[in-house]
Design a protein around this motif. Structure first.
Motif, PDB file in Angstrom:
ATOM      1  N   LEU A   1      38.178  42.502  51.694  1.00  0.00           N
ATOM      2  CA  LEU A   1      39.052  43.291  50.677  1.00  0.00           C
ATOM      3  C   LEU A   1      40.517  43.050  50.994  1.00  0.00           C
ATOM      4  O   LEU A   1      41.328  43.578  50.341  1.00  0.00           O
ATOM      5  CB  LEU A   1      38.712  44.739  50.993  1.00  0.00           C
ATOM      6  N   TRP A   2      40.776  42.141  51.867  1.00  0.00           N
ATOM      7  CA  TRP A   2      42.468  41.965  52.131  1.00  0.00           C
ATOM      8  C   TRP A   2      42.937  41.357  51.069  1.00  0.00           C
ATOM      9  O   TRP A   2      44.491  41.568  51.182  1.00  0.00           O
ATOM     10  CB  TRP A   2      42.492  41.318  53.481  1.00  0.00           C
ATOM     11  N   ALA A   3      42.703  40.882  50.049  1.00  0.00           N
ATOM     12  CA  ALA A   3      43.174  40.346  49.113  1.00  0.00           C
ATOM     13  C   ALA A   3      42.826  40.842  47.555  1.00  0.00           C
ATOM     14  O   ALA A   3      43.003  40.467  46.544  1.00  0.00           O
ATOM     15  CB  ALA A   3      43.004  38.720  48.897  1.00  0.00           C
ATOM     16  N   THR A   4      42.166  42.197  47.503  1.00  0.00           N
ATOM     17  CA  THR A   4      41.674  42.942  46.525  1.00  0.00           C
ATOM     18  C   THR A   4      42.836  42.909  45.408  1.00  0.00           C
ATOM     19  O   THR A   4      42.611  42.849  44.272  1.00  0.00           O
ATOM     20  CB  THR A   4      41.120  44.276  46.751  1.00  0.00           C
ATOM     21  N   GLY A   5      44.058  43.346  45.909  1.00  0.00           N
ATOM     22  CA  GLY A   5      45.034  43.439  44.894  1.00  0.00           C
ATOM     23  C   GLY A   5      45.401  42.252  43.980  1.00  0.00           C
ATOM     24  O   GLY A   5      46.354  42.550  43.126  1.00  0.00           O
ATOM     25  N   ASN A   6      45.161  41.104  44.351  1.00  0.00           N
ATOM     26  CA  ASN A   6      45.555  39.976  43.642  1.00  0.00           C
ATOM     27  C   ASN A   6      44.430  38.911  43.458  1.00  0.00           C
ATOM     28  O   ASN A   6      44.508  37.824  43.332  1.00  0.00           O
ATOM     29  CB  ASN A   6      46.716  38.973  44.171  1.00  0.00           C
ATOM     30  N   THR A   7      43.062  39.558  43.454  1.00  0.00           N
ATOM     31  CA  THR A   7      41.740  38.828  42.865  1.00  0.00           C
ATOM     32  C   THR A   7      41.233  39.114  41.851  1.00  0.00           C
ATOM     33  O   THR A   7      39.869  38.971  41.629  1.00  0.00           O
ATOM     34  CB  THR A   7      41.130  38.837  44.196  1.00  0.00           C
ATOM     35  N   ALA A   8      41.745  40.108  40.918  1.00  0.00           N
ATOM     36  CA  ALA A   8      41.163  40.356  39.449  1.00  0.00           C
ATOM     37  C   ALA A   8      40.810  38.981  38.833  1.00  0.00           C
ATOM     38  O   ALA A   8      41.280  38.080  38.949  1.00  0.00           O
ATOM     39  CB  ALA A   8      41.910  41.316  38.715  1.00  0.00           C
TER      40      ALA A   8
ATOM     41  N   GLY B   1      32.954  37.846  38.455  1.00  0.00           N
ATOM     42  CA  GLY B   1      34.230  37.922  38.002  1.00  0.00           C
ATOM     43  C   GLY B   1      34.365  38.383  36.525  1.00  0.00           C
ATOM     44  O   GLY B   1      35.089  38.335  35.636  1.00  0.00           O
ATOM     45  N   ASP B   2      33.260  39.284  36.396  1.00  0.00           N
ATOM     46  CA  ASP B   2      33.261  40.125  35.001  1.00  0.00           C
ATOM     47  C   ASP B   2      33.309  41.307  34.965  1.00  0.00           C
ATOM     48  O   ASP B   2      33.083  42.144  33.954  1.00  0.00           O
ATOM     49  CB  ASP B   2      31.590  39.788  34.672  1.00  0.00           C
ATOM     50  N   LEU B   3      34.150  42.010  35.851  1.00  0.00           N
ATOM     51  CA  LEU B   3      34.540  43.303  35.857  1.00  0.00           C
ATOM     52  C   LEU B   3      36.057  43.406  36.029  1.00  0.00           C
ATOM     53  O   LEU B   3      36.673  42.640  36.857  1.00  0.00           O
ATOM     54  CB  LEU B   3      33.873  44.055  37.045  1.00  0.00           C
ATOM     55  N   PRO B   4      36.705  43.590  35.085  1.00  0.00           N
ATOM     56  CA  PRO B   4      38.278  43.822  34.812  1.00  0.00           C
ATOM     57  C   PRO B   4      39.121  44.742  36.054  1.00  0.00           C
ATOM     58  O   PRO B   4      40.004  44.482  36.161  1.00  0.00           O
ATOM     59  CB  PRO B   4      38.610  43.901  33.292  1.00  0.00           C
ATOM     60  N   THR B   5      38.466  45.765  36.491  1.00  0.00           N
ATOM     61  CA  THR B   5      39.032  46.713  37.310  1.00  0.00           C
ATOM     62  C   THR B   5      38.273  46.879  38.278  1.00  0.00           C
ATOM     63  O   THR B   5      37.172  46.893  38.429  1.00  0.00           O
ATOM     64  CB  THR B   5      39.178  48.110  36.436  1.00  0.00           C
TER      65      THR B   5
ATOM     66  N   SER C   1      47.044  47.531  46.966  1.00  0.00           N
ATOM     67  CA  SER C   1      48.092  47.010  47.905  1.00  0.00           C
ATOM     68  C   SER C   1      47.733  45.949  48.855  1.00  0.00           C
ATOM     69  O   SER C   1      48.565  45.332  49.298  1.00  0.00           O
ATOM     70  CB  SER C   1      48.649  48.282  48.596  1.00  0.00           C
ATOM     71  N   LEU C   2      46.245  45.846  48.894  1.00  0.00           N
ATOM     72  CA  LEU C   2      45.780  44.673  49.792  1.00  0.00           C
ATOM     73  C   LEU C   2      45.938  43.410  49.006  1.00  0.00           C
ATOM     74  O   LEU C   2      45.247  42.903  48.344  1.00  0.00           O
ATOM     75  CB  LEU C   2      44.367  45.043  50.170  1.00  0.00           C
ATOM     76  N   GLN C   3      46.998  42.768  49.468  1.00  0.00           N
ATOM     77  CA  GLN C   3      47.557  41.326  48.988  1.00  0.00           C
ATOM     78  C   GLN C   3      47.684  40.054  49.827  1.00  0.00           C
ATOM     79  O   GLN C   3      48.151  40.643  50.942  1.00  0.00           O
ATOM     80  CB  GLN C   3      48.562  41.661  47.885  1.00  0.00           C
ATOM     81  N   ILE C   4      47.452  39.059  49.704  1.00  0.00           N
ATOM     82  CA  ILE C   4      47.902  37.864  50.301  1.00  0.00           C
ATOM     83  C   ILE C   4      49.212  37.452  49.497  1.00  0.00           C
ATOM     84  O   ILE C   4      49.129  37.041  48.180  1.00  0.00           O
ATOM     85  CB  ILE C   4      46.959  36.741  50.056  1.00  0.00           C
ATOM     86  N   LEU C   5      50.390  37.648  50.064  1.00  0.00           N
ATOM     87  CA  LEU C   5      51.573  37.594  49.478  1.00  0.00           C
ATOM     88  C   LEU C   5      51.966  35.958  49.719  1.00  0.00           C
ATOM     89  O   LEU C   5      51.750  35.399  51.016  1.00  0.00           O
ATOM     90  CB  LEU C   5      52.541  38.184  49.910  1.00  0.00           C
ATOM     91  N   LYS C   6      53.016  35.441  49.010  1.00  0.00           N
ATOM     92  CA  LYS C   6      53.528  34.090  49.017  1.00  0.00           C
ATOM     93  C   LYS C   6      54.478  34.191  49.996  1.00  0.00           C
ATOM     94  O   LYS C   6      55.165  35.362  50.309  1.00  0.00           O
ATOM     95  CB  LYS C   6      54.163  33.645  47.741  1.00  0.00           C
TER      96      LYS C   6
END
Length: 121
Positions: A41-48, A54-58, A94-99
């Protein structure tokens, strides 16, 4: 240290009440069609979009489609007050992998940013 927020185990996440995740077309050898490895889940915030196809938008939709072994957790989430559900969704976003060099976690583009806290202890 990486907080993966996963157990890296396989779980059955569909049933007759919630069959959405039980229709995988690409079977893994010797595994049932409704059994999946718990995603990190550590990249949930930027993996939609969400879900294994990948068929669920939210995030909310992904949670609501969980059955099988996840039924108890889904029902616990659904029994929360709406404000508490929103807080959990906000945390997951908020769980995102940031540049490299990113100063903030982006919750919603052009809306609000949370301070990025580097927890290297």
């Amino acid at each position: 240290m990486v907080r993966a927020f996963t157990d890296f185990k396989r779980h059955t996440i569909s049933d007759t009440e919630r069959p959405h995740f039980g229709n995988e077309l690409l079977l893994e050898k010797y595994l049932p069609f409704n059994t999946f490895l718990t995603k990190r889940l550590w990249a949930t915030g930027n993996t939609a979009p969400y879900g294994h196809r990948g068929d669920l938008p939210t995030i909310q939709e992904a949670i609501s489609h969980h059955g099988g072994e996840a039924t108890k957790s889904r029902r616990a989430f659904e029994s929360l007050k709406k404000s508490d559900q929103r807080a959990i969704i906000e945390f997951l976003r908020s769980l995102q992998i940031l540049k490299e060099g990113s100063p903030a976690v982006i919750i919603k583009e052009k809306e609000r940013r949370l301070p990025y806290q580097n927890s290297q202890k």
